[in-house]
Write a protein that holds these residues in place. Sequence first.
Motif, PDB file in Angstrom:
ATOM      1  N   MET A 210       0.811  -1.214   0.000  1.00 58.17           N
ATOM      2  CA  MET A 210       0.000   0.000   0.000  1.00 58.17           C
ATOM      3  C   MET A 210       0.846   1.268   0.000  1.00 58.17           C
ATOM      4  SD  MET A 210      -2.827  -1.420   2.713  1.00 58.17           S
ATOM      5  CE  MET A 210      -3.855   0.036   2.729  1.00 58.17           C
ATOM      6  N   ASN A 212       4.325   3.642  -1.613  1.00 59.62           N
ATOM      7  CA  ASN A 212       4.674   4.402  -2.812  1.00 59.62           C
ATOM      8  C   ASN A 212       3.652   5.495  -3.108  1.00 59.62           C
ATOM      9  OD1 ASN A 212       6.624   4.887  -4.776  1.00 59.62           O
ATOM     10  ND2 ASN A 212       5.489   3.779  -6.351  1.00 59.62           N
ATOM     11  N   ILE A 215       2.578  11.053   1.468  1.00 55.20           N
ATOM     12  CA  ILE A 215       1.744  11.331   2.641  1.00 55.20           C
ATOM     13  C   ILE A 215       2.036  12.765   3.072  1.00 55.20           C
ATOM     14  CG2 ILE A 215       1.508  10.814   5.111  1.00 55.20           C
ATOM     15  CD1 ILE A 215       2.146   7.861   4.357  1.00 55.20           C
ATOM     16  N   TYR A 219       3.949  10.544   9.283  1.00 52.55           N
ATOM     17  CA  TYR A 219       3.655   9.144   8.917  1.00 52.55           C
ATOM     18  C   TYR A 219       2.641   8.589   9.913  1.00 52.55           C
ATOM     19  CZ  TYR A 219       4.394   4.110   8.500  1.00 52.55           C
ATOM     20  OH  TYR A 219       4.213   2.757   8.360  1.00 52.55           O
TER      21      TYR A 219
ATOM     22  N   PHE B  49       9.088   7.551  -7.013  1.00 53.02           N
ATOM     23  CA  PHE B  49       7.828   6.815  -7.270  1.00 53.02           C
ATOM     24  C   PHE B  49       7.921   5.807  -8.405  1.00 53.02           C
ATOM     25  CE2 PHE B  49       6.489  10.881  -5.357  1.00 53.02           C
ATOM     26  CZ  PHE B  49       5.863  10.385  -4.236  1.00 53.02           C
ATOM     27  N   VAL B 175       6.686   7.330  13.802  1.00 53.63           N
ATOM     28  CA  VAL B 175       6.267   6.284  14.749  1.00 53.63           C
ATOM     29  C   VAL B 175       6.725   4.915  14.244  1.00 53.63           C
ATOM     30  CG1 VAL B 175       4.292   7.566  15.622  1.00 53.63           C
ATOM     31  CG2 VAL B 175       3.993   6.050  13.652  1.00 53.63           C
ATOM     32  N   PRO B 176       6.985   3.998  15.177  1.00 56.91           N
ATOM     33  CA  PRO B 176       7.435   2.660  14.772  1.00 56.91           C
ATOM     34  C   PRO B 176       6.331   1.841  14.102  1.00 56.91           C
ATOM     35  CG  PRO B 176       7.535   2.934  17.182  1.00 56.91           C
ATOM     36  CD  PRO B 176       6.944   4.178  16.630  1.00 56.91           C
ATOM     37  N   ARG B 177       6.786   0.836  13.357  1.00 56.20           N
ATOM     38  CA  ARG B 177       5.860  -0.040  12.631  1.00 56.20           C
ATOM     39  C   ARG B 177       5.790  -1.408  13.320  1.00 56.20           C
ATOM     40  NH1 ARG B 177       9.423   1.949   7.660  1.00 56.20           N
ATOM     41  NH2 ARG B 177      10.889   1.457   9.336  1.00 56.20           N
ATOM     42  N   ARG B 204      10.392  17.644   9.279  1.00 58.55           N
ATOM     43  CA  ARG B 204       9.853  19.002   9.220  1.00 58.55           C
ATOM     44  C   ARG B 204      10.634  19.730   8.135  1.00 58.55           C
ATOM     45  NH1 ARG B 204       6.813  16.630  11.639  1.00 58.55           N
ATOM     46  NH2 ARG B 204       5.979  16.894  13.747  1.00 58.55           N
ATOM     47  N   CYS B 212       9.891  14.852   4.650  1.00 57.76           N
ATOM     48  CA  CYS B 212       9.671  13.530   4.053  1.00 57.76           C
ATOM     49  C   CYS B 212       8.184  13.282   3.812  1.00 57.76           C
ATOM     50  CB  CYS B 212      10.233  12.457   4.992  1.00 57.76           C
ATOM     51  SG  CYS B 212      10.094  10.776   4.363  1.00 57.76           S
ATOM     52  N   PHE B 213       7.858  12.710   2.667  1.00 58.88           N
ATOM     53  CA  PHE B 213       6.466  12.300   2.438  1.00 58.88           C
ATOM     54  C   PHE B 213       6.317  10.783   2.488  1.00 58.88           C
ATOM     55  CE2 PHE B 213       7.523  13.634  -2.170  1.00 58.88           C
ATOM     56  CZ  PHE B 213       8.127  12.414  -2.456  1.00 58.88           C
ATOM     57  N   TYR B 214       7.304  10.108   3.031  1.00 58.09           N
ATOM     58  CA  TYR B 214       7.195   8.691   3.389  1.00 58.09           C
ATOM     59  C   TYR B 214       6.885   7.789   2.199  1.00 58.09           C
ATOM     60  CZ  TYR B 214       7.288  11.132   7.759  1.00 58.09           C
ATOM     61  OH  TYR B 214       7.667  11.977   8.763  1.00 58.09           O
ATOM     62  N   ALA B 215       7.654   7.979   1.161  1.00 54.02           N
ATOM     63  CA  ALA B 215       7.561   7.118  -0.015  1.00 54.02           C
ATOM     64  C   ALA B 215       8.871   7.237  -0.778  1.00 54.02           C
ATOM     65  CB  ALA B 215       6.402   7.541  -0.910  1.00 54.02           C
ATOM     66  N   TYR B 341      -1.070  -2.380   5.818  1.00 57.70           N
ATOM     67  CA  TYR B 341      -1.164  -0.914   5.836  1.00 57.70           C
ATOM     68  C   TYR B 341       0.100  -0.404   5.154  1.00 57.70           C
ATOM     69  CZ  TYR B 341       2.062  -1.151   9.837  1.00 57.70           C
ATOM     70  OH  TYR B 341       3.143  -1.402  10.642  1.00 57.70           O
ATOM     71  N   ASN B 342       0.170   0.866   4.936  1.00 58.83           N
ATOM     72  CA  ASN B 342       1.347   1.444   4.278  1.00 58.83           C
ATOM     73  C   ASN B 342       2.499   1.454   5.264  1.00 58.83           C
ATOM     74  OD1 ASN B 342       3.338   2.976   3.124  1.00 58.83           O
ATOM     75  ND2 ASN B 342       1.984   4.640   2.464  1.00 58.83           N
ATOM     76  N   GLU B 343       3.480   0.607   5.019  1.00 57.04           N
ATOM     77  CA  GLU B 343       4.588   0.452   5.950  1.00 57.04           C
ATOM     78  C   GLU B 343       5.884   1.058   5.405  1.00 57.04           C
ATOM     79  OE1 GLU B 343       5.357  -3.676   7.450  1.00 57.04           O
ATOM     80  OE2 GLU B 343       4.362  -2.921   9.244  1.00 57.04           O
ATOM     81  N   ASP B 344       5.778   1.879   4.369  1.00 56.66           N
ATOM     82  CA  ASP B 344       6.996   2.490   3.812  1.00 56.66           C
ATOM     83  C   ASP B 344       7.735   3.327   4.862  1.00 56.66           C
ATOM     84  OD1 ASP B 344       6.584   1.366   1.350  1.00 56.66           O
ATOM     85  OD2 ASP B 344       6.127   3.250   0.309  1.00 56.66           O
ATOM     86  N   GLY B 345       6.987   4.175   5.578  1.00 48.72           N
ATOM     87  CA  GLY B 345       7.654   5.071   6.524  1.00 48.72           C
ATOM     88  C   GLY B 345       8.747   5.852   5.829  1.00 48.72           C
ATOM     89  N   ARG B 381       7.440  -4.193   1.992  1.00 46.84           N
ATOM     90  CA  ARG B 381       8.168  -3.404   0.999  1.00 46.84           C
ATOM     91  C   ARG B 381       7.565  -3.594  -0.378  1.00 46.84           C
ATOM     92  NH1 ARG B 381      13.964  -4.593   2.655  1.00 46.84           N
ATOM     93  NH2 ARG B 381      13.946  -4.213   4.903  1.00 46.84           N
TER      94      ARG B 381
END
Lengths: 248, 559
Positions: A210, A212, A215, A219, B49, B175-177, B204, B212-215, B341-345, B381
């Motif tokens: 889910m 790529n 956000i 996060y 991306f 936050v941790p996954r 920030r 970061c936009f976490y991707a 869930y989205n786990e990229d972080g 991943r």
Amino acid sequence: MKQSLPSTGQISLTRRQSLKLFAMMVAGATLPGCFGQSSNPVSNTAKAGHWPTLTIEPISLPGYGQDPNLIVPPASAWPKTLTKQQLDLVSRISDVLLPAEGAKPGALSIGAPSVVDEWVSAPYSGQQRDRDSILRLLMWLDEEAQIHHQQGFLSVTEAQQKAILDTIAFGESHAQAGYEMPARAFNRLRELVLAAYFCSVPGSREIGYMGNVAISGDYPGPTDEAKAHLDDVLAQLGLSEYAYTEAG
Amino acid sequence: MADATHQVLIVGSGAGGAMAAYELTKAGIKVLLLEAGRDYDPKTETPMFKRNADAPLMATSTADKNFGYYDATVDGGWSVPDEPYTTDDESEFLWWRARMLGGRTNHWGRYSLRFSEHDFKGKSRDGLGADWPFEYADIAPWYDKTETLVGVCGTNTGLDDMPDSAEGVLQPPPVPRVPELLVAAAAKKHGIAAVPMHRAVLTRPKDDRAACFYATPCGHGCSIGAAFQTTTSLLPMAQKTGNLEVITDAMVKQVNTDDSGNVNGVTYVDKKTAKEVSVGAGVVILAASACESARIMLNSASDKHPDGLANSSGQVGRNLMDSTGAGLGATIPALKNRPRYNEDGHTANHLFIPWWGHAAQEAGEMDFPRGYHFEIGSGFREPGAGVSGDFKGYGSDLKQEAIANYGASIYFALRGEMLPNEHCYMDIDPSVTDKWGIPVARFHWQWSEHELNQVAHGLSTAKTLLETMGAEVGELPAPEQAIAKGGQIIHEVGTTRMGQSKTDSVTNQWGQTWDCPNLFVMDGGVFASNPHKNCTLTILTLAMRNANWLAGQLQQGAL
């Protein structure tokens, strides 16, 4: 692992050896990450059973180089080399491995045979080892069909095809004596077809990737459902009292 | 020096060189920076991306792209085209290089952990290796400044292995996954803490850089500047001062000296024309990477410097260290089919396990003197060329096996401190030159019992943690087999180490060579030891501190 002058060949050796090492380190387990090259090249020295022993010419072309275009990857980095007959066999196996199911596409419609063709046509050493074993496997399938049914693999009935595949589709250790080599090669082909499928847009959705996506803001982390599942796992493992807190 | 066109010439645009350029140009000093690789613009060249399926071979690692198709490294990896290196017959060593503006900062892991007083004074404590020529208190404010400028997310944990940053310096960590939270609980059961990793990733916005936009994996580079690399931060900032000139494709062959033995410029090969060019400079800073800088010095011998430039100590090329590396992973049955869930972080460790054994080592309870940490490999991943599972048959069951095993494995990667030893060093190969006619580096390598015992301990600990999480782990490999090759962790340092005395070190605490007051080294070569905490933050910090000191010397006319 490396002698004097690093060259493409020697670095490939490095990679192969490190993959062997890696395989040892994972202690029979599976891992995250991409290690998409066989660490167990199939040799052609099987004592029992038939296994094609002809010479398979290696691919002698340059790769995509050390500074390829990352924004627009080459659509075709090297010529695909499978013959129509070989591609038909790969297609048939792909369809058996991952057929379409309802709204879910199969390996055929996401183009797995083309991915396999690109893979076994690549000039890199890992792919060349896979090329060697997979091409022998394709020949073996026809030989096996000839032995039992006096026809090529694609000409026999679906039930007969399945019967042949059943002898090699349950792992090298489960294969009868003489069937280890094709079983090992089949496993490698199966891994490639699986990888191609789950790399595809519908496949990656199906496996549940889910990410790529950008956000905005922080996060979000695990969903409530994922947290609840983790709590269950911690309880099941007797770890609830050790659950992580920010204070440590 | 009177005819020098530039006050300071810097070799290398990675962590050390770019930070030195930033600090000096900010102080109004004219700087010429030479980079051996090509120009590189992350804003237009980063594959953000991009899907693995869109790259050849599902983006897997190849001999051309050793860390996968999308890895940011240009013209590099374990080999550089036409620029070989060698080893002696008994040694194995791998040398990761990049030939691009920004060097290896474009793809590095961004793990940014401070060294501590404990780390800087190892020899005083256990008699092994070498002490650094300053106290932690001397460098702590520079860590604060560097972390602020670079942008590091994490928390002050208060652990003895992790010195605190000043209040307000660190940005909040993500936050941790789930797999990290499971590891944290398993570790805590054994008295081991897992805590937020410190990473040079903005959570920030800062300066011209976005949060970061976490991707998109940071190793691909970061076009938005969230993941720190010099090409989106220090280099453009230095260029804005108007005091920086950059020449790319400039492969430095040697540093030139005058009759008195002082440095007066460098000679480089313009790779586009294959012609040699000599440029004058009042001060030369080598920041070409530990082994490349040492190579240049050893290739710059003269009457005044018969054993190589600034090598009266004989230490140039010696004391070569990498981090130890080993790993162990397993499938965690309880994680099979876990909720998605989205786990990229931020695409690397949110939690990690810092070294927990200081007290046990002090009490003499461990058979190795220096510590390590664990990085955690896990997560949902992006699918690539490898699929996890024990595959049998075909059809639905086959697919379910892959789906069940997706994101269900956990891998511990050990990264530890090694001690320098007399068998680990580099020199110049007497018979091999590269495409440019420059004699190449030759490596010599041998792990000692210190590292092997440490790796054995790490494997055994990782096994315990995996079993605590319910995994089945087979027999462990011998440490000799499990330990990564020298250089493979890409933390090579120590070849021009700093120290208190010119007899056993190459530079003073400012990175100024003892033999040539106007020659400085500002890369990992100056490390007196190689703590387990990843070298780049300290390279950046030392370069900031030492370039600041150099600016002061220049402004006072002392140089």
